[in-house]
Design a protein around this motif. Structure first.
Motif, PDB file in Angstrom:
ATOM      1  N   ALA A 170       0.821  -1.211   0.000  1.00 43.21           N
ATOM      2  CA  ALA A 170       0.000   0.000   0.000  1.00 43.21           C
ATOM      3  C   ALA A 170       0.854   1.261   0.000  1.00 43.21           C
ATOM      4  O   ALA A 170       0.518   2.243  -0.672  1.00 43.21           O
ATOM      5  CB  ALA A 170      -0.935   0.003   1.205  1.00 43.21           C
ATOM      6  N   GLY A 180       0.654   3.487  -3.116  1.00 45.72           N
ATOM      7  CA  GLY A 180       0.098   4.795  -2.807  1.00 45.72           C
ATOM      8  C   GLY A 180       1.025   5.926  -3.173  1.00 45.72           C
ATOM      9  O   GLY A 180       0.588   6.983  -3.641  1.00 45.72           O
ATOM     10  N   ALA A 208       1.669   8.228   1.903  1.00 44.83           N
ATOM     11  CA  ALA A 208       1.840   6.785   1.745  1.00 44.83           C
ATOM     12  C   ALA A 208       2.345   6.136   3.028  1.00 44.83           C
ATOM     13  O   ALA A 208       1.843   5.083   3.436  1.00 44.83           O
ATOM     14  CB  ALA A 208       2.792   6.499   0.593  1.00 44.83           C
ATOM     15  N   LEU A 214      -1.842   5.666   4.142  1.00 42.42           N
ATOM     16  CA  LEU A 214      -2.234   4.508   3.350  1.00 42.42           C
ATOM     17  C   LEU A 214      -1.617   3.204   3.857  1.00 42.42           C
ATOM     18  O   LEU A 214      -2.308   2.186   3.938  1.00 42.42           O
ATOM     19  CB  LEU A 214      -1.862   4.733   1.884  1.00 42.42           C
TER      20      LEU A 214
END
Length: 67
Positions: A18, A22, A44, A48
């Motif tokens: 992720a 992200g 990120a 995320l």
């Protein structure tokens, strides 16, 4: 204990996926022109990634516990 650590391993993998995904999505889609790379990195790493890790841990734990 085995289920917990396996769920934790899945959560770490979900965090990495992720955060990296992200980063590239935010870097590509953000309209921020001043400091796009900083925005992508911080979002990120601190939004995320942890969100995906928590969701993946809970889902993996309950899935592995039921099987």
């Amino acid at each position: 204990m085995k289920i917990f650590f396996l769920s934790l391993l899945i959560a770490v993998a979900a965090y990495v996926v992720a955060a990296v995904g992200g980063y590239f999505l935010i870097h590509k889609l953000s309209s921020n022109t001043h400091d796009k790379s900083m925005e992508a990195t911080m979002t990120a790493a601190f939004v995320l990634g942890p969100l995906a890790a928590i969701i993946a841990f809970i889902a993996a734990y309950f899935y592995l516990r039921s099987h």
